[in-house]
Design a protein around this motif. Structure first.
Motif, PDB file in Angstrom:
ATOM      1  N   VAL A  70      -0.488   4.179   5.377  1.00  0.00           N
ATOM      2  CA  VAL A  70      -1.093   2.893   5.008  1.00  0.00           C
ATOM      3  C   VAL A  70      -2.555   3.134   4.642  1.00  0.00           C
ATOM      4  O   VAL A  70      -3.253   3.898   5.320  1.00  0.00           O
ATOM      5  N   LEU A  71      -3.011   2.490   3.595  1.00  0.00           N
ATOM      6  CA  LEU A  71      -4.415   2.565   3.194  1.00  0.00           C
ATOM      7  C   LEU A  71      -5.073   1.211   3.434  1.00  0.00           C
ATOM      8  O   LEU A  71      -4.597   0.182   2.947  1.00  0.00           O
ATOM      9  N   TYR A  72      -6.162   1.227   4.182  1.00  0.00           N
ATOM     10  CA  TYR A  72      -6.911   0.014   4.516  1.00  0.00           C
ATOM     11  C   TYR A  72      -8.245   0.038   3.784  1.00  0.00           C
ATOM     12  O   TYR A  72      -9.056   0.961   3.971  1.00  0.00           O
ATOM     13  N   ALA A  73      -8.483  -0.973   2.955  1.00  0.00           N
ATOM     14  CA  ALA A  73      -9.779  -1.108   2.298  1.00  0.00           C
ATOM     15  C   ALA A  73     -10.812  -1.563   3.326  1.00  0.00           C
ATOM     16  O   ALA A  73     -10.456  -2.089   4.393  1.00  0.00           O
ATOM     17  N   PRO A  74     -12.097  -1.391   3.039  1.00  0.00           N
ATOM     18  CA  PRO A  74     -13.123  -1.881   3.965  1.00  0.00           C
ATOM     19  C   PRO A  74     -12.942  -3.374   4.254  1.00  0.00           C
ATOM     20  O   PRO A  74     -12.693  -4.159   3.343  1.00  0.00           O
ATOM     21  N   HIS A  75     -13.020  -3.726   5.537  1.00  0.00           N
ATOM     22  CA  HIS A  75     -12.936  -5.114   5.997  1.00  0.00           C
ATOM     23  C   HIS A  75     -11.563  -5.745   5.769  1.00  0.00           C
ATOM     24  O   HIS A  75     -11.439  -6.972   5.759  1.00  0.00           O
ATOM     25  N   ALA A  76     -10.544  -4.926   5.585  1.00  0.00           N
ATOM     26  CA  ALA A  76      -9.189  -5.453   5.403  1.00  0.00           C
ATOM     27  C   ALA A  76      -8.552  -5.871   6.718  1.00  0.00           C
ATOM     28  O   ALA A  76      -7.483  -6.491   6.705  1.00  0.00           O
ATOM     29  N   LEU A  77      -9.175  -5.553   7.826  1.00  0.00           N
ATOM     30  CA  LEU A  77      -8.674  -5.922   9.146  1.00  0.00           C
ATOM     31  C   LEU A  77      -9.683  -6.831   9.835  1.00  0.00           C
ATOM     32  O   LEU A  77     -10.903  -6.644   9.709  1.00  0.00           O
ATOM     33  N   ASP A  78      -9.186  -7.805  10.566  1.00  0.00           N
ATOM     34  CA  ASP A  78     -10.030  -8.742  11.292  1.00  0.00           C
ATOM     35  C   ASP A  78     -10.981  -7.979  12.229  1.00  0.00           C
ATOM     36  O   ASP A  78     -10.599  -6.950  12.798  1.00  0.00           O
ATOM     37  N   PRO A  79     -12.231  -8.438  12.393  1.00  0.00           N
ATOM     38  CA  PRO A  79     -13.186  -7.733  13.258  1.00  0.00           C
ATOM     39  C   PRO A  79     -12.685  -7.512  14.690  1.00  0.00           C
ATOM     40  O   PRO A  79     -13.126  -6.580  15.370  1.00  0.00           O
ATOM     41  N   ARG A  80     -11.726  -8.335  15.134  1.00  0.00           N
ATOM     42  CA  ARG A  80     -11.195  -8.162  16.494  1.00  0.00           C
ATOM     43  C   ARG A  80     -10.309  -6.927  16.629  1.00  0.00           C
ATOM     44  O   ARG A  80      -9.880  -6.585  17.734  1.00  0.00           O
ATOM     45  N   VAL A  81     -10.046  -6.245  15.524  1.00  0.00           N
ATOM     46  CA  VAL A  81      -9.140  -5.092  15.546  1.00  0.00           C
ATOM     47  C   VAL A  81      -9.605  -4.016  16.521  1.00  0.00           C
ATOM     48  O   VAL A  81      -8.787  -3.291  17.090  1.00  0.00           O
ATOM     49  N   GLY A 103     -15.906   3.582  -4.634  1.00  0.00           N
ATOM     50  CA  GLY A 103     -17.152   2.916  -4.293  1.00  0.00           C
ATOM     51  C   GLY A 103     -17.536   3.092  -2.847  1.00  0.00           C
ATOM     52  O   GLY A 103     -18.621   2.675  -2.435  1.00  0.00           O
ATOM     53  N   SER A 104     -16.656   3.686  -2.046  1.00  0.00           N
ATOM     54  CA  SER A 104     -16.904   3.966  -0.636  1.00  0.00           C
ATOM     55  C   SER A 104     -16.181   5.256  -0.271  1.00  0.00           C
ATOM     56  O   SER A 104     -15.313   5.733  -1.010  1.00  0.00           O
ATOM     57  N   GLU A 105     -16.515   5.793   0.878  1.00  0.00           N
ATOM     58  CA  GLU A 105     -15.896   7.025   1.339  1.00  0.00           C
ATOM     59  C   GLU A 105     -14.396   6.825   1.564  1.00  0.00           C
ATOM     60  O   GLU A 105     -13.951   5.740   1.958  1.00  0.00           O
ATOM     61  N   LEU A 106     -13.620   7.865   1.295  1.00  0.00           N
ATOM     62  CA  LEU A 106     -12.176   7.859   1.530  1.00  0.00           C
ATOM     63  C   LEU A 106     -11.877   8.810   2.684  1.00  0.00           C
ATOM     64  O   LEU A 106     -12.153  10.009   2.600  1.00  0.00           O
ATOM     65  N   VAL A 107     -11.322   8.265   3.759  1.00  0.00           N
ATOM     66  CA  VAL A 107     -11.047   9.033   4.973  1.00  0.00           C
ATOM     67  C   VAL A 107      -9.551   9.003   5.260  1.00  0.00           C
ATOM     68  O   VAL A 107      -8.942   7.924   5.264  1.00  0.00           O
ATOM     69  N   VAL A 108      -8.957  10.163   5.479  1.00  0.00           N
ATOM     70  CA  VAL A 108      -7.578  10.246   5.961  1.00  0.00           C
ATOM     71  C   VAL A 108      -7.648  10.477   7.462  1.00  0.00           C
ATOM     72  O   VAL A 108      -8.336  11.398   7.927  1.00  0.00           O
ATOM     73  N   SER A 109      -6.948   9.645   8.219  1.00  0.00           N
ATOM     74  CA  SER A 109      -7.081   9.650   9.669  1.00  0.00           C
ATOM     75  C   SER A 109      -5.713   9.747  10.340  1.00  0.00           C
ATOM     76  O   SER A 109      -4.774   9.052   9.951  1.00  0.00           O
ATOM     77  N   LEU A 110      -5.604  10.623  11.323  1.00  0.00           N
ATOM     78  CA  LEU A 110      -4.376  10.735  12.108  1.00  0.00           C
ATOM     79  C   LEU A 110      -4.728  11.164  13.516  1.00  0.00           C
ATOM     80  O   LEU A 110      -5.874  11.560  13.802  1.00  0.00           O
ATOM     81  N   THR A 111      -3.740  11.092  14.395  1.00  0.00           N
ATOM     82  CA  THR A 111      -3.937  11.557  15.767  1.00  0.00           C
ATOM     83  C   THR A 111      -2.731  12.380  16.183  1.00  0.00           C
ATOM     84  O   THR A 111      -1.702  12.399  15.504  1.00  0.00           O
ATOM     85  N   SER A 112      -2.880  13.078  17.303  1.00  0.00           N
ATOM     86  CA  SER A 112      -1.763  13.821  17.875  1.00  0.00           C
ATOM     87  C   SER A 112      -1.992  13.947  19.368  1.00  0.00           C
ATOM     88  O   SER A 112      -3.050  13.569  19.882  1.00  0.00           O
ATOM     89  N   ALA A 140     -16.213   4.575  13.398  1.00  0.00           N
ATOM     90  CA  ALA A 140     -17.116   5.587  12.834  1.00  0.00           C
ATOM     91  C   ALA A 140     -17.439   5.342  11.368  1.00  0.00           C
ATOM     92  O   ALA A 140     -18.534   5.697  10.906  1.00  0.00           O
ATOM     93  N   PHE A 141     -16.498   4.741  10.635  1.00  0.00           N
ATOM     94  CA  PHE A 141     -16.656   4.579   9.184  1.00  0.00           C
ATOM     95  C   PHE A 141     -16.286   3.154   8.764  1.00  0.00           C
ATOM     96  O   PHE A 141     -15.287   2.937   8.059  1.00  0.00           O
ATOM     97  N   PRO A 142     -17.074   2.163   9.173  1.00  0.00           N
ATOM     98  CA  PRO A 142     -16.697   0.760   8.922  1.00  0.00           C
ATOM     99  C   PRO A 142     -16.679   0.377   7.448  1.00  0.00           C
ATOM    100  O   PRO A 142     -16.050  -0.621   7.091  1.00  0.00           O
ATOM    101  N   GLN A 143     -17.326   1.139   6.587  1.00  0.00           N
ATOM    102  CA  GLN A 143     -17.355   0.819   5.155  1.00  0.00           C
ATOM    103  C   GLN A 143     -16.386   1.675   4.349  1.00  0.00           C
ATOM    104  O   GLN A 143     -16.368   1.606   3.115  1.00  0.00           O
ATOM    105  N   ALA A 144     -15.572   2.489   5.016  1.00  0.00           N
ATOM    106  CA  ALA A 144     -14.710   3.438   4.316  1.00  0.00           C
ATOM    107  C   ALA A 144     -13.335   2.865   4.007  1.00  0.00           C
ATOM    108  O   ALA A 144     -12.869   1.920   4.663  1.00  0.00           O
ATOM    109  N   TYR A 145     -12.677   3.458   3.016  1.00  0.00           N
ATOM    110  CA  TYR A 145     -11.241   3.298   2.824  1.00  0.00           C
ATOM    111  C   TYR A 145     -10.574   4.283   3.779  1.00  0.00           C
ATOM    112  O   TYR A 145     -10.877   5.484   3.745  1.00  0.00           O
ATOM    113  N   ILE A 146      -9.676   3.789   4.609  1.00  0.00           N
ATOM    114  CA  ILE A 146      -9.052   4.638   5.628  1.00  0.00           C
ATOM    115  C   ILE A 146      -7.548   4.676   5.396  1.00  0.00           C
ATOM    116  O   ILE A 146      -6.874   3.643   5.438  1.00  0.00           O
TER     117      ILE A 146
END
Length: 291
Positions: free
Chosen positions: A199-210, A45-54, A124-130
């Motif tokens: 870890v997979l985070y659904a939209p709004h699964a983290l407090d806005p202060r994140v 129902g929302s975009e699925l984004v895989v995110s990493l850094t290096s 960048a993607f506040p409505q996405a599954y990340i």
């Protein structure tokens, strides 16, 4: 839920040295890259984004993790590697050559250390599954499928393969070294996801202060797992802990030593956990499901 790895991986597990295990997963990955698995789509129902850094010391080995993520059985909408402007200039040509392949992108981010793997994506993607991954680890082909299959939209969920049991004794958080390491059950302890397993985070699964960079860089500058634990519990998300069938395998040459030395061996985790508890209070035990 039991998410197995490849056959060669399972034959290696527990029977040969870690050195040979690393060689085995590299060979498996090379074969997987030559012959990728059939791709499945998912409808969350929302975009699925895989995110990493290096960052600079690992740019020579991040190619292996990228190939893991680009050969998943579930097709994400995007796979984003976040780097600083300086590290973007250092990207190996073999990484640049992957841009545009199967949704892979490289984007710039502020120098927020390990937080670069999630905070820029949340912005960048506040409505996405990340789904977050570490840049120095092997991921089996059905890693993402396991996370996605456990989702129950539109619930606010945080789904992980690997977690510790945070012990709270007498109203205080016990030292990190005494927690239930990679706990299979949590009892009265608080579930504490660790990022290396994914870890997979659904939209709004983290407090806005994140996304408050001033706060996370002052309270937990080198412990994004600590910051995210508080933010997830404050959002009253449902936590789903999957069985982690495969051992974490890190790429040879992609050392985690410096951060691990500070956070674990030199007490950095305890200091940052204490700072979070003093600022926000203790985490209450949440709604957990184990599969």
């Amino acid at each position: 839920m039991n998410i197995p790895g490849s056959q060669i991986y399972w034959k290696a597990r527990g029977q040969i040295s870690y050195f040979l295990l690393q060689n085995a997963v590299v060979r498996e990955l090379e074969a997987r890259w030559r012959n990728p698995p059939a791709r499945k789509t998912c409808d969350l129902g929302s975009e699925l984004v895989v995110s990493l850094t290096s960052y600079a010391p690992r740019l020579s080995t991040v190619i292996y993790t990228l190939k893991c993520l680009l050969t998943q059985t579930v097709q994400p909408d995007r796979i984003i590697l976040w780097v600083t402007a300086e590290d973007e200039k250092r990207l190996p040509q073999k990484v640049r050559a992957l841009i545009g392949t199967r949704g892979f992108e490289v984007r710039l981010a502020p120098d927020w250390g390990s937080y670069k793997k999630i905070i820029p994506a949340l912005l960048a993607f506040p409505q996405a599954y990340i789904a977050t991954a570490d840049d120095d680890a092997y991921y089996p082909a059905n890693w993402l499928e396991g996370l996605v299959t456990a989702c129950s939209p539109p619930k606010r969920q945080i789904i992980c393969y690997r977690a510790h049991g945070m012990k709270i004794v007498g109203g205080n958080i016990a030292p990190y070294a005494s927690w239930d390491y990679q706990a299979k059950s949590f009892g009265n302890n608080v579930l504490f996801p660790t990022g290396v397993g994914g870890v997979l985070y659904a939209p709004h699964a983290l407090d806005p202060r994140v996304i408050d960079a001033e706060l996370f860089t002052s309270l937990a500058p080198s412990a994004d797992d600590v910051w995210l634990a508080w933010m997830g519990h404050f959002a009253k998300s449902e936590y789903v802990k999957l069985e982690m069938a495969n051992r974490v395998v890190e790429w040879r040459g992609a050392s985690r030593t410096s951060l691990k030395k500070y956070n674990v061996r030199q007490g950095g985790n305890d200091r940052q956990i204490d700072a979070m508890a003093k600022h926000f209070g203790l985490i209450a035990r949440g709604n957990y499901t184990q599969r």
